[in-house]
Design a protein around this motif. Structure first.
Motif, PDB file in Angstrom:
ATOM      1  N   UNK A  76       0.831  -1.211   0.000  1.00 26.48           N
ATOM      2  CA  UNK A  76       0.000   0.000   0.000  1.00 26.48           C
ATOM      3  C   UNK A  76       0.862   1.256   0.000  1.00 26.48           C
ATOM      4  N   UNK A  77       1.897   1.248   0.815  1.00 18.72           N
ATOM      5  CA  UNK A  77       2.768   2.412   0.906  1.00 18.72           C
ATOM      6  C   UNK A  77       3.473   2.680  -0.422  1.00 18.72           C
ATOM      7  N   UNK A  78       3.954   1.617  -1.074  1.00 23.06           N
ATOM      8  CA  UNK A  78       4.627   1.788  -2.359  1.00 23.06           C
ATOM      9  C   UNK A  78       3.683   2.420  -3.381  1.00 23.06           C
ATOM     10  N   UNK A  79       2.447   1.932  -3.409  1.00 25.21           N
ATOM     11  CA  UNK A  79       1.473   2.462  -4.366  1.00 25.21           C
ATOM     12  C   UNK A  79       1.137   3.917  -4.062  1.00 25.21           C
ATOM     13  N   UNK A  80       0.954   4.217  -2.780  1.00 28.55           N
ATOM     14  CA  UNK A  80       0.632   5.596  -2.371  1.00 28.55           C
ATOM     15  C   UNK A  80       1.763   6.550  -2.743  1.00 28.55           C
ATOM     16  N   UNK A  81       3.002   6.174  -2.416  1.00 28.97           N
ATOM     17  CA  UNK A  81       4.127   7.065  -2.674  1.00 28.97           C
ATOM     18  C   UNK A  81       4.345   7.279  -4.171  1.00 28.97           C
ATOM     19  N   UNK A 134      -5.646  -3.339  -0.872  1.00 29.09           N
ATOM     20  CA  UNK A 134      -6.461  -3.491  -2.077  1.00 29.09           C
ATOM     21  C   UNK A 134      -7.022  -2.139  -2.506  1.00 29.09           C
ATOM     22  N   UNK A 135      -7.545  -1.386  -1.556  1.00 25.33           N
ATOM     23  CA  UNK A 135      -8.167  -0.098  -1.879  1.00 25.33           C
ATOM     24  C   UNK A 135      -7.143   0.921  -2.355  1.00 25.33           C
ATOM     25  N   UNK A 136      -6.014   1.021  -1.662  1.00 22.95           N
ATOM     26  CA  UNK A 136      -4.991   2.009  -2.010  1.00 22.95           C
ATOM     27  C   UNK A 136      -4.402   1.722  -3.390  1.00 22.95           C
ATOM     28  N   UNK A 137      -4.120   0.460  -3.693  1.00 25.81           N
ATOM     29  CA  UNK A 137      -3.548   0.151  -5.007  1.00 25.81           C
ATOM     30  C   UNK A 137      -4.550   0.402  -6.122  1.00 25.81           C
ATOM     31  N   UNK A 138      -5.817   0.172  -5.844  1.00 27.45           N
ATOM     32  CA  UNK A 138      -6.845   0.457  -6.851  1.00 27.45           C
ATOM     33  C   UNK A 138      -6.943   1.961  -7.092  1.00 27.45           C
ATOM     34  N   UNK A 139      -6.861   2.743  -6.022  1.00 25.32           N
ATOM     35  CA  UNK A 139      -6.890   4.205  -6.153  1.00 25.32           C
ATOM     36  C   UNK A 139      -5.653   4.709  -6.889  1.00 25.32           C
ATOM     37  N   UNK A 140      -4.516   4.072  -6.657  1.00 28.54           N
ATOM     38  CA  UNK A 140      -3.289   4.477  -7.342  1.00 28.54           C
ATOM     39  C   UNK A 140      -3.433   4.282  -8.850  1.00 28.54           C
ATOM     40  N   UNK A 141      -4.035   3.166  -9.247  1.00 29.36           N
ATOM     41  CA  UNK A 141      -4.290   2.941 -10.671  1.00 29.36           C
ATOM     42  C   UNK A 141      -5.167   4.056 -11.220  1.00 29.36           C
ATOM     43  N   UNK A 142      -6.194   4.430 -10.469  1.00 30.05           N
ATOM     44  CA  UNK A 142      -7.109   5.474 -10.923  1.00 30.05           C
ATOM     45  C   UNK A 142      -6.397   6.809 -11.080  1.00 30.05           C
ATOM     46  N   UNK A 143      -5.496   7.128 -10.167  1.00 29.80           N
ATOM     47  CA  UNK A 143      -4.768   8.389 -10.250  1.00 29.80           C
ATOM     48  C   UNK A 143      -3.860   8.425 -11.475  1.00 29.80           C
ATOM     49  N   UNK A 144      -3.270   7.262 -11.805  1.00 32.34           N
ATOM     50  CA  UNK A 144      -2.415   7.208 -12.994  1.00 32.34           C
ATOM     51  C   UNK A 144      -3.224   7.096 -14.281  1.00 32.34           C
ATOM     52  N   UNK A 145      -4.514   6.813 -14.155  1.00 29.93           N
ATOM     53  CA  UNK A 145      -5.361   6.704 -15.337  1.00 29.93           C
ATOM     54  C   UNK A 145      -4.970   5.519 -16.201  1.00 29.93           C
ATOM     55  N   UNK A 181       4.021   0.713 -15.881  1.00 28.71           N
ATOM     56  CA  UNK A 181       4.037   1.342 -14.562  1.00 28.71           C
ATOM     57  C   UNK A 181       3.752   0.271 -13.504  1.00 28.71           C
ATOM     58  N   UNK A 182       4.320   0.411 -12.307  1.00 27.67           N
ATOM     59  CA  UNK A 182       4.259  -0.684 -11.325  1.00 27.67           C
ATOM     60  C   UNK A 182       2.958  -0.831 -10.553  1.00 27.67           C
ATOM     61  N   UNK A 183       2.054   0.136 -10.632  1.00 21.77           N
ATOM     62  CA  UNK A 183       0.898   0.081  -9.729  1.00 21.77           C
ATOM     63  C   UNK A 183      -0.051  -1.070 -10.055  1.00 21.77           C
ATOM     64  N   UNK A 184      -0.147  -1.463 -11.335  1.00 21.82           N
ATOM     65  CA  UNK A 184      -1.041  -2.587 -11.656  1.00 21.82           C
ATOM     66  C   UNK A 184      -0.527  -3.885 -11.039  1.00 21.82           C
ATOM     67  N   UNK A 185       0.802  -4.026 -10.956  1.00 19.32           N
ATOM     68  CA  UNK A 185       1.367  -5.213 -10.312  1.00 19.32           C
ATOM     69  C   UNK A 185       1.074  -5.186  -8.818  1.00 19.32           C
TER      70      UNK A 185
END
Length: 276
Positions: A146-151, A221-232, A240-244
């Motif tokens: 979660x932290x990796x995705x958020x940062x 789960x929630x944070x990584x999904x939001x990270x994907x949304x922010x990257x569009x 990009x690593x967020x989908x992984x």
């Protein structure tokens, strides 16, 4: 876990019979979803010593791979996430181990089983005690994802421009990142509390270990999904690593006890009732 015993620990069918003449335990059965199954130097196997006692008739056995015959690796699992982690079935076919390879010792095991057969209360099952103490470490893993995705999403939002300004200058993005940080820190405090309790042998009276794992898994789960949304669209690609991270995060809602089982454990602990 086993093919027919996942969340239902009482459904374990792997058996352990003691051979008095040889002074050895004989294990038979199949384990599923074993991390490093078949390749680890040591396997810890939960097996039923007395099926009539259900989960109270279980014990944990140490099986050294290099010194033991009758233990083999089954099919390696192709997973949605955590693909670098080796996961496979393990088969036990008349697998013989020395008498002393039962955790806690055979004498204590015999005494515990005798108490259960007499209808006397017994301590928590070895598997469940281990789960409650280990769940904070699983929660910590989820928090790392979660932290990796958020940062990553935070730095991306500071750099990405749309409509003539950085996307973080939009409240929709900034507020999402604020909520991501809030949820991560809240989960981290639960993990720290449960870890401290486990380290200092403080009883998990309210299933604090399960609380930490439940919250951390949901947050990951929630944070990584939001990270994907922010990257569009970029977030949906493997460039990009967020989908992984999103794929890796989902298992934390499932293994070491599903989110539903965590809620069951917590509700039983706080109510003192056998919630079903």
């Amino acid at each position: 876990s086993e093919p027919n015993a996942g969340s239902d620990i009482s459904g374990v069918r792997t058996t352990a019979k003691f051979d008095e003449a040889a002074g050895e335990w004989v294990l038979n059965g199949q384990k599923a979803w074993a991390t490093n199954g078949g390749i680890a130097d040591v396997h810890v196997v939960i097996a039923s010593v007395d099926r009539e006692l259900g989960s109270r008739g279980h014990a944990a056995f140490v099986v050294p791979m290099s010194e033991t015959k009758g233990i083999t690796q089954g099919t390696k699992v192709s997973k949605h996430g955590l693909r670098a982690s080796h996961t496979a079935d393990v088969f036990l076919d008349d697998c013989r181990i020395p008498q002393g390879h039962v955790l806690g010792g055979k004498e204590k095991l015999d005494k515990r089983l005798a108490r259960v057969r007499e209808g006397k209360p017994s301590k928590s099952q070895a598997a469940m005690q281990t789960f409650e103490a280990s769940r904070p470490t699983v929660g910590a893993q989820a928090l790392g994802i979660a932290r990796a995705a958020y940062e990553y999403a935070l730095e991306y939002a500071k750099e990405r421009e749309q409509f003539g300004r950085k996307i973080i200058e939009n409240q929709a993005i900034a507020f999402t990142l604020a909520r991501m940080k809030l949820e991560i820190d809240a989960a981290r405090l639960l993990v720290w509390r449960a870890s401290w309790m486990g380290r200092n042998n403080v009883p998990f009276e309210n299933a604090e270990g399960s609380m930490s794992k439940l919250k951390s898994g949901e947050v990951a789960v929630w944070v990584t999904e939001r990270a994907i949304q922010i990257l569009g669209g970029n977030g949906y690609t493997r460039e990009f690593p967020v989908e992984r991270w999103h794929r890796d995060a989902k298992i934390y809602d499932i293994f070491e006890g599903t989110a539903e089982i965590q809620q069951l454990v917590i509700s039983r602990a706080i109510s003192g009732m056998h919630i079903k």
